[in-house]
Write a protein that holds these residues in place. Structure first.
Motif, PDB file in Angstrom:
ATOM      1  N   TYR A 144       0.839  -1.201   0.000  1.00 53.75           N
ATOM      2  CA  TYR A 144       0.000   0.000   0.000  1.00 53.75           C
ATOM      3  C   TYR A 144       0.875   1.252   0.000  1.00 53.75           C
ATOM      4  CZ  TYR A 144      -4.015   2.978   1.131  1.00 53.75           C
ATOM      5  OH  TYR A 144      -4.996   3.934   1.079  1.00 53.75           O
ATOM      6  N   SER A 145       1.934   1.224   0.774  1.00 51.13           N
ATOM      7  CA  SER A 145       2.854   2.360   0.837  1.00 51.13           C
ATOM      8  C   SER A 145       3.513   2.603  -0.515  1.00 51.13           C
ATOM      9  CB  SER A 145       3.920   2.113   1.905  1.00 51.13           C
ATOM     10  OG  SER A 145       4.855   3.161   1.950  1.00 51.13           O
ATOM     11  N   ASP A 146       3.986   1.533  -1.163  1.00 48.67           N
ATOM     12  CA  ASP A 146       4.611   1.667  -2.478  1.00 48.67           C
ATOM     13  C   ASP A 146       3.623   2.151  -3.530  1.00 48.67           C
ATOM     14  OD1 ASP A 146       7.079   0.833  -1.574  1.00 48.67           O
ATOM     15  OD2 ASP A 146       6.853  -1.229  -2.276  1.00 48.67           O
ATOM     16  N   THR A 147       2.363   1.717  -3.404  1.00 50.37           N
ATOM     17  CA  THR A 147       1.353   2.014  -4.423  1.00 50.37           C
ATOM     18  C   THR A 147       0.758   3.403  -4.279  1.00 50.37           C
ATOM     19  OG1 THR A 147       0.782  -0.340  -4.505  1.00 50.37           O
ATOM     20  CG2 THR A 147      -0.798   1.211  -5.478  1.00 50.37           C
ATOM     21  N   TYR A 148       0.470   3.801  -3.034  1.00 52.14           N
ATOM     22  CA  TYR A 148      -0.249   5.050  -2.806  1.00 52.14           C
ATOM     23  C   TYR A 148       0.582   6.135  -2.120  1.00 52.14           C
ATOM     24  CZ  TYR A 148      -4.257   2.195  -4.057  1.00 52.14           C
ATOM     25  OH  TYR A 148      -5.128   1.374  -4.723  1.00 52.14           O
ATOM     26  N   GLY A 149       1.755   5.802  -1.633  1.00 57.30           N
ATOM     27  CA  GLY A 149       2.599   6.799  -0.986  1.00 57.30           C
ATOM     28  C   GLY A 149       2.168   7.122   0.427  1.00 57.30           C
ATOM     29  N   PRO A 150       2.794   8.124   1.040  1.00 55.02           N
ATOM     30  CA  PRO A 150       2.482   8.496   2.426  1.00 55.02           C
ATOM     31  C   PRO A 150       1.066   9.042   2.554  1.00 55.02           C
ATOM     32  CG  PRO A 150       4.584   9.428   1.707  1.00 55.02           C
ATOM     33  CD  PRO A 150       3.905   8.928   0.491  1.00 55.02           C
ATOM     34  N   SER A 151       0.372   8.611   3.595  1.00 50.57           N
ATOM     35  CA  SER A 151      -0.966   9.116   3.904  1.00 50.57           C
ATOM     36  C   SER A 151      -1.320   8.639   5.303  1.00 50.57           C
ATOM     37  CB  SER A 151      -2.013   8.597   2.908  1.00 50.57           C
ATOM     38  OG  SER A 151      -2.222   7.207   3.068  1.00 50.57           O
ATOM     39  N   VAL A 152      -2.417   9.129   5.842  1.00 45.66           N
ATOM     40  CA  VAL A 152      -2.879   8.656   7.144  1.00 45.66           C
ATOM     41  C   VAL A 152      -3.242   7.177   7.065  1.00 45.66           C
ATOM     42  CG1 VAL A 152      -4.679   8.892   8.888  1.00 45.66           C
ATOM     43  CG2 VAL A 152      -3.620  10.927   7.928  1.00 45.66           C
TER      44      VAL A 152
END
Length: 418
Positions: A314-322
């Motif tokens: 998820y981090s690789d796909t969507y980047g930093p977020s809450v």
């Protein structure tokens, strides 16, 4: 969702699996003597892994956080202390390269230092008064004083893994005189393995587990950092370093402890299948209590593994977020619980044989003892997971203890993607 590893990711994972076999042969000696595994760091350098957290466009290996998580977990099965320490190098290089506010010329300098010059780096955020249970206690109190050509640093950092072996330290200092406790400046401090003037390393690390990480206390008394190694400044340290940088800030630790838990499971299975009690024709592994304990360990660790892989993907796909932060918190909690449970069950299942230092299991059980307290503390994870699951803003929650003065807590922002 596609968790299949690319050819390059699998190559690095397999390489770390092979290196772990070699590292395991020296792990008992380093653990017993509290010595830094310098030869392991040299092998990691020679194997080209100093660029493991650096994106391909900068000349790094470019396997993403998903590939990194699986690779460092394999390394931890052989020597968890080496993996936990080397994670600090990945933490430093990975966090710096993904940070949007750090200038490109500074990023390229960091890349050249790591890949071309083979410089080892570590990350040092904790201070003597930090608590893994209280995120706000991680705001830096180490003072950064502006001087001609750069800054001078004054104060202490604690739990500084691999610092004595490192050429540079990635840390945050508080601008001298700034009234906002969340104000901080990121630095890459030239330390030259602790030989720099103004740097004193105190040998405080004599612990139950992770003994070879050499996570000592460091005092900075006027050490100079030139302007070209000043990374960026923020007035929202927690949001900037921990939430926006959740993958490198704490999820790398989670992947290391996942490897510890899986290593305990694998080695326990080896011991139980090799042990034949007198008077019985089958190994101890056939006993129903052994089967049950291995089964419970496997189920919990399997779930923890996929929680970690999902969070990394998820981090690789969507980047930093809450939401990325939320996913990593859940993975960290599951790994801490599963690894702690595995250590306890393995000790019971293997009996006295599992307590002898000649066996790889005994060291892994001790290393696992730090899984629940490695930041964020397992209780802190549960607390934040509960708030975010219910759609509540953590900044609106009351401090858990009485504070000395009004506490400045940054709002958790969705704009961390920007």
């Amino acid at each position: 969702m596609d968790f299949r590893f690319t050819e390059e990711q699998q190559r690095v994972i397999d390489l770390c699996k092979e290196l772990a076999k070699d590292f395991r042969t020296r792990a008992p000696e380093h653990d017993l003597n509290r010595t830094a595994p310098e030869e392991n760091y040299a092998i990691l350098r020679e194997s080209g892994l100093f660029g493991i957290a650096i994106p391909k466009e900068y000349g790094g290996i470019g396997i993403g956080f998903l590939g990194y998580s699986a690779a460092i977990a394999e390394l931890a099965k052989g020597c968890a202390a080496t993996a936990n320490s080397f994670n600090m190098h990945a933490n430093a290089t990975g966090a710096i390269l993904q940070h949007p506010d750090i200038p490109e010329n500074v990023k390229q300098l960091v890349v050249d230092l790591a890949i071309k010059e083979g410089k080892l780096m570590c990350t040092s955020v904790s201070e003597p008064t930090s608590s893994s249970l209280l995120a706000t206690s991680y705001t830096p109190s180490l003072k950064a004083e502006k001087v001609e050509g750069g800054y001078k640093l004054y104060g202490k950092k604690a739990f500084c893994s691999m610092v004595e072996s490192s050429d540079y330290v990635y840390l945050y200092g508080h601008p001298k005189g700034d009234p906002n406790p969340q104000s901080s400046i990121g630095f890459l401090v030239p330390i030259d393995k602790g030989r720099m003037e103004g740097v004193t390393i105190y040998d405080t690390w004599n612990t139950l587990g992770m003994r070879a990480t050499r996570s000592n206390t460091v005092e900075y008394d006027g050490v100079f950092v030139p302007n070209e190694l000043v990374l960026h400044q923020t007035d929202q340290f927690l949001n900037d370093f921990i939430i926006r940088g959740a993958n490198w800030a704490f999820a790398g630790f989670a992947a290391v402890y996942l490897g510890v838990g899986l290593g305990i499971l694998e080695y326990s299975s080896e011991l139980l299948t090799a042990k034949n009690p007198k008077g019985f024709s089958q190994p101890q592994a056939f006993h129903p209590d052994s089967r049950r304990r291995i089964g419970e360990m496997a189920a919990e660790l399997h779930a923890a593994y996929w929680s970690m892989m999902y969070a990394a993907w998820y981090s690789d796909t969507y980047g930093p977020s809450v939401e990325t932060f939320h996913n990593f918190l859940k993975a960290k909690h599951m790994i801490a619980a599963a690894t702690s449970n595995a250590a306890r069950s393995a000790t019971i299942a293997n009996g006295a044989h599992g307590l002898f230092k000649e066996f790889h299991l005994e060291r892994m059980v001790r290393d696992a003892s730090t899984a629940p307290i490695m930041p964020p503390n397992i209780d802190a994870c549960a607390d934040q997971i509960g708030l975010l699951t219910m759609g509540l803003n953590p900044s609106e929650a009351c401090p858990p203890m009485k504070v000395e003065e009004p506490l400045f807590v940054p709002t958790v922002k969705e704009e961390v993607n920007s």
